[in-house]
Design a protein around this motif. Structure first.
Motif, PDB file in Angstrom:
ATOM      1  N   UNK A 118     -32.456 -79.796  16.448  1.00  0.00           N
ATOM      2  CA  UNK A 118     -33.399 -80.571  17.254  1.00  0.00           C
ATOM      3  C   UNK A 118     -32.806 -81.938  17.596  1.00  0.00           C
ATOM      4  N   UNK A 119     -32.155 -82.558  16.633  1.00  0.00           N
ATOM      5  CA  UNK A 119     -31.527 -83.859  16.867  1.00  0.00           C
ATOM      6  C   UNK A 119     -30.390 -83.738  17.884  1.00  0.00           C
ATOM      7  N   UNK A 120     -29.579 -82.695  17.742  1.00  0.00           N
ATOM      8  CA  UNK A 120     -28.475 -82.494  18.675  1.00  0.00           C
ATOM      9  C   UNK A 120     -29.003 -82.235  20.086  1.00  0.00           C
ATOM     10  N   UNK A 121     -30.055 -81.435  20.185  1.00  0.00           N
ATOM     11  CA  UNK A 121     -30.641 -81.144  21.498  1.00  0.00           C
ATOM     12  C   UNK A 121     -31.136 -82.422  22.156  1.00  0.00           C
ATOM     13  N   UNK A 122     -31.781 -83.289  21.377  1.00  0.00           N
ATOM     14  CA  UNK A 122     -32.223 -84.568  21.926  1.00  0.00           C
ATOM     15  C   UNK A 122     -31.040 -85.352  22.481  1.00  0.00           C
ATOM     16  N   UNK A 123     -29.955 -85.463  21.700  1.00  0.00           N
ATOM     17  CA  UNK A 123     -28.788 -86.224  22.136  1.00  0.00           C
ATOM     18  C   UNK A 123     -28.175 -85.606  23.396  1.00  0.00           C
ATOM     19  N   UNK A 124     -28.032 -84.295  23.404  1.00  0.00           N
ATOM     20  CA  UNK A 124     -27.453 -83.620  24.571  1.00  0.00           C
ATOM     21  C   UNK A 124     -28.323 -83.806  25.811  1.00  0.00           C
ATOM     22  N   UNK A 125     -29.639 -83.703  25.651  1.00  0.00           N
ATOM     23  CA  UNK A 125     -30.544 -83.886  26.789  1.00  0.00           C
ATOM     24  C   UNK A 125     -30.491 -85.323  27.321  1.00  0.00           C
ATOM     25  N   UNK A 126     -30.365 -86.293  26.425  1.00  0.00           N
ATOM     26  CA  UNK A 126     -30.235 -87.690  26.854  1.00  0.00           C
ATOM     27  C   UNK A 126     -28.968 -87.857  27.691  1.00  0.00           C
ATOM     28  N   UNK A 127     -27.860 -87.291  27.223  1.00  0.00           N
ATOM     29  CA  UNK A 127     -26.608 -87.375  27.980  1.00  0.00           C
ATOM     30  C   UNK A 127     -26.741 -86.713  29.349  1.00  0.00           C
ATOM     31  N   UNK A 128     -27.338 -85.538  29.384  1.00  0.00           N
ATOM     32  CA  UNK A 128     -27.511 -84.838  30.660  1.00  0.00           C
ATOM     33  C   UNK A 128     -28.370 -85.641  31.634  1.00  0.00           C
ATOM     34  N   UNK A 129     -29.458 -86.251  31.125  1.00  0.00           N
ATOM     35  CA  UNK A 129     -30.316 -87.086  31.990  1.00  0.00           C
ATOM     36  C   UNK A 129     -29.528 -88.258  32.546  1.00  0.00           C
ATOM     37  N   UNK A 130     -28.735 -88.896  31.699  1.00  0.00           N
ATOM     38  CA  UNK A 130     -27.962 -90.053  32.147  1.00  0.00           C
ATOM     39  C   UNK A 130     -26.907 -89.657  33.174  1.00  0.00           C
ATOM     40  N   UNK A 131     -26.194 -88.570  32.913  1.00  0.00           N
ATOM     41  CA  UNK A 131     -25.193 -88.117  33.882  1.00  0.00           C
ATOM     42  C   UNK A 131     -25.856 -87.771  35.212  1.00  0.00           C
ATOM     43  N   UNK A 132     -26.974 -87.076  35.161  1.00  0.00           N
ATOM     44  CA  UNK A 132     -27.687 -86.688  36.389  1.00  0.00           C
ATOM     45  C   UNK A 132     -28.187 -87.903  37.169  1.00  0.00           C
ATOM     46  N   UNK A 133     -28.541 -88.958  36.453  1.00  0.00           N
ATOM     47  CA  UNK A 133     -29.052 -90.170  37.093  1.00  0.00           C
ATOM     48  C   UNK A 133     -27.924 -91.113  37.529  1.00  0.00           C
ATOM     49  N   UNK A 134     -26.676 -90.741  37.229  1.00  0.00           N
ATOM     50  CA  UNK A 134     -25.551 -91.580  37.614  1.00  0.00           C
ATOM     51  C   UNK A 134     -25.375 -92.815  36.741  1.00  0.00           C
ATOM     52  N   UNK A 135     -25.934 -92.774  35.549  1.00  0.00           N
ATOM     53  CA  UNK A 135     -25.843 -93.901  34.619  1.00  0.00           C
ATOM     54  C   UNK A 135     -24.466 -93.916  33.961  1.00  0.00           C
ATOM     55  N   UNK A 136     -23.950 -95.104  33.652  1.00  0.00           N
ATOM     56  CA  UNK A 136     -22.695 -95.219  32.910  1.00  0.00           C
ATOM     57  C   UNK A 136     -22.983 -94.828  31.460  1.00  0.00           C
ATOM     58  N   UNK A 137     -22.670 -93.593  31.126  1.00  0.00           N
ATOM     59  CA  UNK A 137     -22.995 -93.035  29.819  1.00  0.00           C
ATOM     60  C   UNK A 137     -22.294 -93.791  28.699  1.00  0.00           C
ATOM     61  N   UNK A 138     -21.062 -94.210  28.921  1.00  0.00           N
ATOM     62  CA  UNK A 138     -20.321 -94.913  27.870  1.00  0.00           C
ATOM     63  C   UNK A 138     -21.040 -96.174  27.403  1.00  0.00           C
ATOM     64  N   UNK A 139     -21.741 -96.853  28.313  1.00  0.00           N
ATOM     65  CA  UNK A 139     -22.461 -98.074  27.914  1.00  0.00           C
ATOM     66  C   UNK A 139     -23.741 -97.751  27.147  1.00  0.00           C
ATOM     67  N   UNK A 140     -24.252 -96.530  27.297  1.00  0.00           N
ATOM     68  CA  UNK A 140     -25.483 -96.133  26.608  1.00  0.00           C
ATOM     69  C   UNK A 140     -25.240 -95.487  25.239  1.00  0.00           C
ATOM     70  N   UNK A 141     -24.018 -95.028  24.988  1.00  0.00           N
ATOM     71  CA  UNK A 141     -23.736 -94.329  23.732  1.00  0.00           C
ATOM     72  C   UNK A 141     -24.046 -95.150  22.477  1.00  0.00           C
ATOM     73  N   UNK A 142     -23.717 -96.440  22.441  1.00  0.00           N
ATOM     74  CA  UNK A 142     -24.062 -97.196  21.223  1.00  0.00           C
ATOM     75  C   UNK A 142     -25.571 -97.196  20.927  1.00  0.00           C
ATOM     76  N   UNK A 143     -26.399 -97.285  21.943  1.00  0.00           N
ATOM     77  CA  UNK A 143     -27.856 -97.260  21.729  1.00  0.00           C
ATOM     78  C   UNK A 143     -28.297 -95.888  21.228  1.00  0.00           C
ATOM     79  N   UNK A 144     -27.749 -94.841  21.816  1.00  0.00           N
ATOM     80  CA  UNK A 144     -28.091 -93.491  21.374  1.00  0.00           C
ATOM     81  C   UNK A 144     -27.652 -93.277  19.923  1.00  0.00           C
ATOM     82  N   UNK A 145     -26.462 -93.731  19.595  1.00  0.00           N
ATOM     83  CA  UNK A 145     -25.958 -93.595  18.234  1.00  0.00           C
ATOM     84  C   UNK A 145     -26.860 -94.335  17.246  1.00  0.00           C
ATOM     85  N   UNK A 146     -27.251 -95.546  17.596  1.00  0.00           N
ATOM     86  CA  UNK A 146     -28.135 -96.323  16.728  1.00  0.00           C
ATOM     87  C   UNK A 146     -29.466 -95.623  16.569  1.00  0.00           C
ATOM     88  N   UNK A 147     -30.002 -95.108  17.648  1.00  0.00           N
ATOM     89  CA  UNK A 147     -31.288 -94.411  17.619  1.00  0.00           C
ATOM     90  C   UNK A 147     -31.249 -93.225  16.667  1.00  0.00           C
TER      91      UNK A 147
END
Length: 160
Positions: A118-147
């Motif tokens: 469930x945790x992995x699915x959440x992380x993967x879905x967050x990455x997919x949403x960011x990529x689809x939205x054109x977000x710079x994923x590398x800048x968001x990874x530290x927040x996701x990791x902390x979360x």
């Protein structure tokens, strides 16, 4: 609140979930204070509106059943011989498996998902949403990791 629904909304590990106390829930700010997580670190985890609503429903039902309401009482409780008590890690895992199997939930490999899944699915879905939205994923990874309670570098390298 179902035993499956809560961890899928909060992205906690099994150990983190069973260690949560009532005082770890801040209703005003809609966050959970996760104490003594990995590497003995603590973090605040924001809850979505849906997670907050489900948690409030759970707490209401818990009060009606007469569960302890002091701040040190476990947040998640179950019936054990007529008494309400906190889960152990193994007990929570067993309950989660039982509910998931009864609901017929399966992974793509045909097995019942674990809380880690469930945790992995959440992380993967967050990455997919960011990529689809054109977000710079590398800048968001530290927040996701902390979360998720991880150090940024290992998560970054594992998901890159």
């Amino acid at each position: 609140m179902g035993v499956v629904y809560f961890p899928s909304l909060t992205r906690h590990s099994r150990g983190e979930l069973v260690r949560l106390a009532l005082s770890d829930y801040d209703v005003t700010n809609q966050v959970l204070h996760v104490r003594q997580a990995k590497f003995d670190k603590s973090r605040l985890v924001p809850l979505s509106a849906d997670a907050t609503l489900e948690l409030e429903r759970y707490l209401s039902a818990r009060r009606k059943l007469g569960a302890p309401c002091d701040g040190d009482a476990p947040l998640l409780v179950h019936h054990d011989g007529g008494r309400l008590r906190g889960y152990t890690g193994a007990g929570f895992g067993h309950s989660l498996k039982h509910v998931i199997r009864a609901a017929g939930i399966r992974t793509s490999q045909g097995r019942a998902p674990r809380i880690h899944d469930l945790r992995f699915t959440f992380a993967a879905q967050a990455l997919l949403r960011w990529y689809s939205a054109g977000v710079d994923v590398q800048t968001r990874l530290p927040a996701l990791a902390t979360y998720l309670g991880h150090a940024a570098a290992p998560l970054k390298s594992a998901l890159a």
